[in-house]
Design an enzyme around this catalytic site. Structure first.
Site, PDB file in Angstrom:
ATOM      1  N   SER A   8       0.848  -1.189   0.000  1.00 31.14           N
ATOM      2  CA  SER A   8       0.000   0.000   0.000  1.00 31.14           C
ATOM      3  C   SER A   8       0.883   1.237   0.000  1.00 31.14           C
ATOM      4  O   SER A   8       2.058   1.154  -0.351  1.00 31.14           O
ATOM      5  CB  SER A   8      -0.930  -0.041   1.216  1.00 31.14           C
ATOM      6  N   ASN A   9       0.348   2.385   0.376  1.00 32.30           N
ATOM      7  CA  ASN A   9       1.153   3.603   0.479  1.00 32.30           C
ATOM      8  C   ASN A   9       0.680   4.433   1.655  1.00 32.30           C
ATOM      9  O   ASN A   9      -0.306   4.080   2.312  1.00 32.30           O
ATOM     10  CB  ASN A   9       1.110   4.395  -0.838  1.00 32.30           C
ATOM     11  N   ALA A  10       1.366   5.540   1.896  1.00 34.22           N
ATOM     12  CA  ALA A  10       1.158   6.297   3.139  1.00 34.22           C
ATOM     13  C   ALA A  10       0.049   7.347   3.050  1.00 34.22           C
ATOM     14  O   ALA A  10      -0.066   8.204   3.918  1.00 34.22           O
ATOM     15  CB  ALA A  10       2.467   6.963   3.537  1.00 34.22           C
TER      16      ALA A  10
ATOM     17  N   ALA B  98      -4.821   7.824  -3.781  1.00 30.88           N
ATOM     18  CA  ALA B  98      -3.449   7.398  -4.078  1.00 30.88           C
ATOM     19  C   ALA B  98      -3.511   5.908  -4.410  1.00 30.88           C
ATOM     20  O   ALA B  98      -3.317   5.053  -3.545  1.00 30.88           O
ATOM     21  CB  ALA B  98      -2.546   7.655  -2.882  1.00 30.88           C
TER      22      ALA B  98
END
Ligand code: CTP
Ligand code: CA
Length: 213
Positions: free
Chosen positions: A21-23, A88
């Site tokens: 995933s991402n932040a 995102a």
């Protein structure tokens, strides 16, 4: 107007307990949803997993993977006047999701990854008289890359921001039009920027899309 907003990160599972995933905090998308609601619009919020409460009054669809975000967005876009794609989205996913839990091998491993579907590009291709606002997160050749994305995804405008925005309460954005020029710039708290962006859209949308009612 009825506005579709995508927000937050997506998750791509390696096995049943691990994901990539991402932040992204989802704050920009949620702030836009709140701004649109406050300004009297209807909001359909399609969100990846975040630590935020959906703004009161929005139609909320919780998703996890990019495929789920695509399906929910494609399903609800026809009922909306436009979309703001603030999510995102994960660019890659493991080719296969392993059932259960991968065990350690005692050495390095590699994961075969394939590109996810581009949610915004699919909405852009199907937009008809609806309007489409994308986001672009750029660390170099920012305006040039943002313009390429605007064209590739058939957006009316693209919001250019910088990787430092991820996870932050503040943001610095430029609104880029189809000539690649920044037509507006805003900096400050994500909620203040969002209020101004929604206000700007309201007054600058092409008449044809406003006529949709
Ligand atoms: N986006 C999307 N689906 C994807 C990837 C991106 O809907 N699979 C959307 C994002 O929500 C954003 C816009 O496309 O509105 C641009 O995202 P960005 O990550 O900046 O660009 P990419 O096209 O993914 O290219 P890259 O990450 O290589 O710069
Ligand atoms: Ca990307």
């Amino acid at each position: 107007m009825r506005i579709l907003i995508t927000a937050g990160p997506t998750r791509e599972y390696i096995d049943d307990v691990r994901y990539l995933s991402n932040a992204s905090s989802g704050r920009m998308g949620y702030a836009l949803a709140q701004a649109a609601l406050t300004q009297g619009h209807q909001v359909v919020l399609v969100s990846g997993p975040v630590d935020l409460k959906p703004p009161e009054g929005c139609e909320f669809h919780s998703v996890e993977t990019t495929d789920e975000m695509r399906d929910a967005s494609v399903a609800h876009f026809p009922d909306c006047d436009g979309v703001i794609a603030a999510a995102a989205v994960s660019d890659y996913k493991p080719r296969e999701r392993v059932e259960g839990k991968l065990a350690k091998t005692g050495g390095p491993i590699s994961i075969d990854m394939i590109e996810t579907d581009d949610v915004l590009a699919q909405l852009g291709a199907a937009k008809g008289s609806r309007w489409v606002v994308g986001f672009a997160l750029e660390s170099q050749n920012a305006r040039e890359n943002a313009l390429q994305k605007l064209r590739a995804k058939n957006c009316n405008w693209i919001v250019l921001n910088h990787p430092t925005a991820i996870g932050s309460l503040d943001n610095q954005i430029e609104l880029i039009d189809d000539t690649g020029h920044p037509i507006m710039k805003w900096a400050g708290a994500k909620q203040d920027i969002s209020n101004q962006l929604i206000q700007w859209l309201e007054t600058n949308l092409p008449d044809s899309s406003r006529d949709l009612g």
